[in-house]
Design an enzyme around this catalytic site. Sequence first.
Site, PDB file in Angstrom:
ATOM      1  N   CYS A  61     -49.395  74.751 -12.338  1.00 44.36           N
ATOM      2  CA  CYS A  61     -50.546  75.478 -11.760  1.00 44.36           C
ATOM      3  C   CYS A  61     -50.548  75.532 -10.232  1.00 44.36           C
ATOM      4  O   CYS A  61     -51.347  76.266  -9.649  1.00 44.36           O
ATOM      5  CB  CYS A  61     -51.846  74.850 -12.221  1.00 44.36           C
ATOM      6  SG  CYS A  61     -51.827  74.329 -13.918  1.00 44.36           S
TER       7      CYS A  61
ATOM      8  N   HIS B 161     -59.913  74.301  -7.378  1.00 44.80           N
ATOM      9  CA  HIS B 161     -58.989  74.560  -8.486  1.00 44.80           C
ATOM     10  C   HIS B 161     -59.841  74.948  -9.695  1.00 44.80           C
ATOM     11  O   HIS B 161     -59.512  75.902 -10.384  1.00 44.80           O
ATOM     12  CB  HIS B 161     -58.116  73.334  -8.733  1.00 44.80           C
ATOM     13  CG  HIS B 161     -57.022  73.598  -9.722  1.00 44.80           C
ATOM     14  ND1 HIS B 161     -56.106  74.606  -9.550  1.00 44.80           N
ATOM     15  CD2 HIS B 161     -56.713  73.010 -10.913  1.00 44.80           C
ATOM     16  CE1 HIS B 161     -55.278  74.635 -10.586  1.00 44.80           C
ATOM     17  NE2 HIS B 161     -55.628  73.680 -11.422  1.00 44.80           N
TER      18      HIS B 161
ATOM     19  N   GLU C 275     -62.291  66.841  -9.737  1.00 44.89           N
ATOM     20  CA  GLU C 275     -62.196  67.575  -8.461  1.00 44.89           C
ATOM     21  C   GLU C 275     -63.485  67.392  -7.643  1.00 44.89           C
ATOM     22  O   GLU C 275     -63.433  67.209  -6.425  1.00 44.89           O
ATOM     23  CB  GLU C 275     -61.928  69.064  -8.706  1.00 44.89           C
ATOM     24  CG  GLU C 275     -61.700  69.830  -7.395  1.00 44.89           C
ATOM     25  CD  GLU C 275     -61.220  71.266  -7.602  1.00 44.89           C
ATOM     26  OE1 GLU C 275     -61.197  71.740  -8.748  1.00 44.89           O
ATOM     27  OE2 GLU C 275     -60.872  71.910  -6.580  1.00 44.89           O
TER      28      GLU C 275
ATOM     29  N   LYS D  70     -61.792  81.307 -10.665  1.00 42.23           N
ATOM     30  CA  LYS D  70     -61.194  81.408 -12.020  1.00 42.23           C
ATOM     31  C   LYS D  70     -62.230  81.898 -13.026  1.00 42.23           C
ATOM     32  O   LYS D  70     -61.872  82.444 -14.074  1.00 42.23           O
ATOM     33  CB  LYS D  70     -60.648  80.051 -12.461  1.00 42.23           C
ATOM     34  CG  LYS D  70     -59.313  79.670 -11.822  1.00 42.23           C
ATOM     35  CD  LYS D  70     -58.723  78.439 -12.490  1.00 42.23           C
ATOM     36  CE  LYS D  70     -57.394  78.042 -11.879  1.00 42.23           C
ATOM     37  NZ  LYS D  70     -57.525  77.328 -10.598  1.00 42.23           N
TER      38      LYS D  70
ATOM     39  N   HIS E  62     -57.083  81.696 -15.257  1.00 43.81           N
ATOM     40  CA  HIS E  62     -56.095  80.771 -14.704  1.00 43.81           C
ATOM     41  C   HIS E  62     -54.693  81.362 -14.890  1.00 43.81           C
ATOM     42  O   HIS E  62     -54.105  81.261 -15.965  1.00 43.81           O
ATOM     43  CB  HIS E  62     -56.218  79.431 -15.424  1.00 43.81           C
ATOM     44  CG  HIS E  62     -55.458  78.317 -14.768  1.00 43.81           C
ATOM     45  ND1 HIS E  62     -54.427  78.528 -13.884  1.00 43.81           N
ATOM     46  CD2 HIS E  62     -55.588  76.967 -14.870  1.00 43.81           C
ATOM     47  CE1 HIS E  62     -53.947  77.353 -13.471  1.00 43.81           C
ATOM     48  NE2 HIS E  62     -54.637  76.398 -14.053  1.00 43.81           N
TER      49      HIS E  62
ATOM     50  N   PHE F 261     -50.485  70.243 -13.686  1.00 47.95           N
ATOM     51  CA  PHE F 261     -49.827  69.346 -14.627  1.00 47.95           C
ATOM     52  C   PHE F 261     -48.573  68.814 -13.925  1.00 47.95           C
ATOM     53  O   PHE F 261     -47.898  69.545 -13.194  1.00 47.95           O
ATOM     54  CB  PHE F 261     -49.394  70.116 -15.878  1.00 47.95           C
ATOM     55  CG  PHE F 261     -50.496  70.332 -16.883  1.00 47.95           C
ATOM     56  CD1 PHE F 261     -51.789  69.905 -16.646  1.00 47.95           C
ATOM     57  CD2 PHE F 261     -50.220  70.959 -18.086  1.00 47.95           C
ATOM     58  CE1 PHE F 261     -52.798  70.100 -17.589  1.00 47.95           C
ATOM     59  CE2 PHE F 261     -51.218  71.161 -19.045  1.00 47.95           C
ATOM     60  CZ  PHE F 261     -52.508  70.731 -18.783  1.00 47.95           C
TER      61      PHE F 261
END
Lengths: 410, 83
Positions: A161, A300, A311, A332, A337, A397
């Site tokens: 990501c 994010h 976050e 998003k 995403h 990830f």
Amino acid sequence: MRRVCITGLGIVSPIGIGIDAFLSGLRSGKSGIRAIAQSDAGATATHVAGQVDINFAEHLPPTRIPGLDRVSLFALVAAQQAILNANGGSNVLDLHNAGVYVGTGIGGVHSLEIAYEEFFLRGGARVKPLTVVQAMNNAAAAHIAMTHGCHGPVLTYSTACSSSAMAIGEAYRAIKHGYADTVIAGGTEALLVPGTLRAWDALRTLALPDKTNPAASCKPFAKGRTGLVLAEGAAMLVLEDAEQARRRGANIIAMLSGYGCRTDATHLTKPDAGGQAATMHAALAEAGLAPEKIDYINAHGTATLTGDIVETSAIKAVFGAHAKRVPVTSTKSMHGHAMGATGAIEFIAALLALQHGFIPPTMHLDEPDPECDLDYVANQAREGVKLNHVLSNSFAFGGSNAVLIASRVV
Amino acid sequence: MDHDLQQEICTAISAHFGVAIEKLQPEATMESLNIDSLSMIEFLFDMEDKLGISLGDSREPLKTLGDVFKEIDKAIAAKGGAA
């Protein structure tokens, strides 16, 4: 040390193709997410996803289209827009020595799925001869370089990501330290194929379709959030040595002032607030900015149950009392995403906020999660604000974190 | 090669690569026609489907259009008759 500026933007997203359409989508809270039906091996599943409606023939020469995966076509369209945008000044941008830095999570997965389908499902004895060169991760970057005659470093970053935020950050460093004067940097992803959707499903991180309004399925920071919504698209920027840009009379959109790149090294998928905070600190340090100077954070904000809380807590750790004052939004909620492209898409959202003086909203946020207690600018853009410095978070990830900071040209 | 089949292949090449059909003579090199090897492999893949043939595993470079005709002829013969 050289300074790095942004002189061109290009985007292909579920909420709009081209900067004007994307900007208008951000301001109006448009959703590019909808229900899509995908079938494989006889079974059909309904997912929600941020799909791009595009006829490539309207954007690229017809001879450029055959033999390219969707992921490369997205990248070419976005790069072409960014280059055109950067050529708005008095002197045309010379791309001969330019670099191309592209992030992508899984590259040409459409071509791979077509090949697997032919071989495993239809019993075909062979697969298309261009499968390898369509599917390889560096195809998109190579096609941009070939199309525009870029002979500098042409590199591909793949950190899930955060891939495209990494690509932009590394391009920034290449210019800052004198390895390149101009880089086309960004990301591309085209992963909406049945096998990939099923694999994501199996991770149990995808949002359940909203029963009454599929377009509202991605609900970052909301109490009722159920997960992330996959999307596709591409976003490209032209980064230049600021002196070169000034000399050629380019229209400078913003300065790229800081980049943080750090790794959690704790868990493959579970985000770590300490790692995220360290990455934001690193970007602020490089920009030479106190946390209080940041006027907007593009989070994010994936809308996963754990991610949004982690976050929020990382932002509080870095910004202290300022965390409650700085607007933090997840775009998003509108474009979904787009994995390897998402960092670049969101950095462009932050740049447009800086350039046009508004805060893009976090949509579908009617009731916030009590553990997510910042100013997320729910459901409506905030207009008429002057921003000097904006920060964009990308956490992946693999624990690969990237944070970018852009600043108003002074 | 059968004249009609050769015409059919030339028509397909002309449409696929945008090359004028009168340039498609057996002695014409791929280089002179501005057709790269990768694109020709892709084209032949489609021709295999169209003609119901299999071009086999030859690694001989296809330098001229005549080489392409010969490869297709061999595949038709291997199949045991006209395509």
